[in-house]
Write a protein that holds these residues in place. Sequence first.
Motif: not given
Length: 411
Positions: A157, A356, A376, A358, A176-177
């Motif tokens: 993330t 990630a 993201c 974003c 974000l996961t």
Amino acid sequence: MERVVRVVRVVRVVRVVCVVHVLLLWSLCTAKHSEYQGTVMTYYPLITHQNTSVTVQVRFKSNSKSCIVNNYYCPSEGCYRISYKKVTVDRDLTTEFCQTESVWTRTSPTNAPMLMKLFPYNWISSTVNRALEAKASTLVELRSRSDTGQSNASPQTTILPVYRVSWNCPSNIRLLTFDPDGDRVRCRSADKSRDANECEQCTLPSVLRLTPSCSVSFSSSSSSSVGLHAVELMMEDFPTSDMVLTATDGAQEERSTGDPISRLAIQFLLSVGSAAPSCSPGMYLPVFVKPTPQHEDHIYSVVSETLQIYIQAQARESTISDVLFSGPSNMTKAKSNGQYVLSWAPSAAELGKGFAVCFVAEAVHGSAKFHSEHRCVVVHVRNVPDVNGSSPVRSSSLFSLAFILLYEYFC
């Protein structure tokens, strides 16, 4: 004789220079700057060696006003830095914030868990919730998993240093996961009762609500919330079925679906501004339009080829001024034909990993600034092109070593 005298003089000069550098380093180590705006750390295990030592790559974002690196340290024995790289990711046009990413490659004699702690810094002054000394910690879990047969990788993330909202406009920040091991990812408020190094405030600002699925919602009933709010969260990964973690010495520990494996600090600033004339998306608050990727899209890149992510936003009553982003080192941003383009050419070292990225669009109306929703994506690095071709992207064919050694020795 004259040559000897010259050598002696050179040695004295070198000694003086070394003393000056040592004093400078000492001041850097001991001083607490007051520009801290947050951090996030993730990690990927790289290799388990035949002698049972483990090499891991740790990436952490540092948020500050003037690109100061907020360093972590590893207090446990056997946590060694073998390489280091620091790159500025993005900064806003008015120098209100800057984000850097530092990439550490470390080797530990065993795969025992490592607790990484943030060096003591001070939050940026005048936060509404009166945050003072910044505290953050990340648990790096590298023991072998019975379900995958490999060392654990953390959730992937990232965050922006500052998220802008208008006090009269409810909004939502979706973190974000993505987890490389397929684990269930959950978020919670930082809690010093679990680890004294997790947080300083240890309470979520009253204008925020956090869901376990890592969605941060904002709502305020008055202008008293205007200002900067320090936010301290933790992200954890949970196995989807019971499994066992095995250390290099053979010791084992069971983990159920309710037991976290690793934990990451996620800290940032929420900037609450004056009331917006309208909260309708697309009026003053910018909205994304095609070809901007959707939130949590998966994008596929190829080693040594330039990946380009196209982002476009619009607003009727305000002017789009920038797209702010957080992503991997060496990702660049440019504007072309009304679109913002994020470009990145991953190296062979990134092969097989997911990263990630974003971003938010920023718009201005007079002196007021407005942010779009927070989106993201996950960028996967492969050695062959994506066969589907459906991703909204296009592809086209240091610190000095002495400084690092001195810093580690004296700090």
